[in-house]
Design an enzyme around this catalytic site. Structure first.
Site, PDB file in Angstrom:
ATOM      1  N   HIS A 205       0.977  -1.271   0.115  1.00 49.53           N
ATOM      2  CA  HIS A 205       0.037  -0.074  -0.131  1.00 49.53           C
ATOM      3  C   HIS A 205       0.914   1.244  -0.120  1.00 49.53           C
ATOM      4  CE1 HIS A 205      -3.263  -3.078   0.981  1.00 49.53           C
ATOM      5  NE2 HIS A 205      -4.161  -1.882   1.011  1.00 49.53           N
ATOM      6  N   HIS A 247       1.437  -3.638   9.540  1.00 48.57           N
ATOM      7  CA  HIS A 247       3.073  -3.574   8.912  1.00 48.57           C
ATOM      8  C   HIS A 247       3.903  -2.795  10.225  1.00 48.57           C
ATOM      9  CE1 HIS A 247       2.755  -4.549   4.745  1.00 48.57           C
ATOM     10  NE2 HIS A 247       1.695  -4.104   4.621  1.00 48.57           N
TER      11      HIS A 247
END
Length: 284
Positions: A205, A247
């Site tokens: 992303h 993440h």
């Protein structure tokens, strides 16, 4: 009654070991071992005698030379073991960075679940997550390419579509090579995941947000508020990855840098409208 002369000769024969009983001198063999009582009187036995012989200066010099040769040939192994036990400054710095990354990522994962401190805004973070997903961008770029009437618009949409495909390939390769697991506090409830998405490094992303943000700012004519909105969207997409626990901080930071560099690669591989017309003519 024996004579004194015989007694004297008998005493001499008993006291001197070299004279036999018949009055003749006998010589001891040099190869004969000394009697046991002499060895005990000297405080040694055959084994200790051999040990003392092995400790002679010649033996010690020979053993010293053999030890020196052994240390010269195989002395590197202890040094390598010492190097393993004493890590370098770079290794210590990397270990400290990794520990700080894990600690900071866990502290910032405030939307990892509904019970977290900021769990109430988790639906909003997931909406931002979907806005940076690859599938909506691929579908949107393909649709705009199909609906575009001008050659300039088709050229921009075609290169954007090519950039999105390139981003998926590069991110998938890096994830498959690094194989870093996602944070332990992450919940795998993401939209449309694949097998490579179980790995964390780098953030796809973040790479997509950085690359598409640069692409839109460079090839679309946008007003100042819209340009600020694009930059804000790219930042929120990367920041939402840490808030949701998807993440670590370093995954997102590396993803931003990777996406920024990917745009330079897209510019180097830019396809013009003439190339597009040639491709369309082949498929027509």
């Amino acid at each position: 009654m024996p004579s004194p002369k015989a007694k004297t000769s008998g005493g001499r024969s008993g006291s001197s070991p070299g004279i036999g009983g018949n009055g003749r001198y006998e010589f001891m063999s040099l190869n004969r071992r000394p009697p046991q009582h002499l060895l005990q009187r000297q405080g040694s036995d055959p084994t200790s005698a051999r040990l003392r012989a092995s400790e002679s200066p010649t033996r010690r010099r020979g053993s010293g030379s053999s030890n020196a040769s052994t240390s010269s040939t195989g002395g590197q192994l202890p040094e390598e073991d010492c190097m393993r036990l004493n890590p370098s400054i770079v290794g210590i710095a990397l270990s400290s960075l990794l520990a700080t990354d894990l600690w900071l990522s866990k502290r910032l994962g405030v939307c990892a679940c509904e019970d977290s401190s900021w769990g109430s805004i988790r639906p909003l973070m997931k909406l931002i997550e979907i806005s940076g997903h690859g599938i909506p961008w691929l579908v949107g770029a393909a649709y705009c390419l199909y609906k575009s009437d001008s050659a300039a618009g088709q050229e921009v949409m075609l290169n954007l579509l090519m950039a999105l495909v390139l981003d998926l390939i590069l991110v998938g390769i890096v994830k498959a090579v690094v194989r870093r697991r996602r944070p332990s506090h992450n919940r795998m409830d993401m939209f449309a995941t694949f097998s490579v998405d179980r790995y964390s490094f780098p953030s796809g992303h973040a790479t997509r947000a950085a690359m598409c943000g640069r692409f839109l700012l460079a090839h679309l004519v946008l007003a100042a508020p819209l340009r600020v909105l694009v930059i804000l969207w790219a930042t929120l997409v990367g920041f939402s990855r840490v808030l949701l626990g998807r993440h670590n901080v370093t995954d997102v930071a590396f993803g931003f840098g990777m996406g920024y560099c990917q745009y330079n690669l897209v510019e180097a591989l830019w396809m013009s409208s003439a190339t597009l017309n040639g491709l369309m003519g082949q498929f027509a």
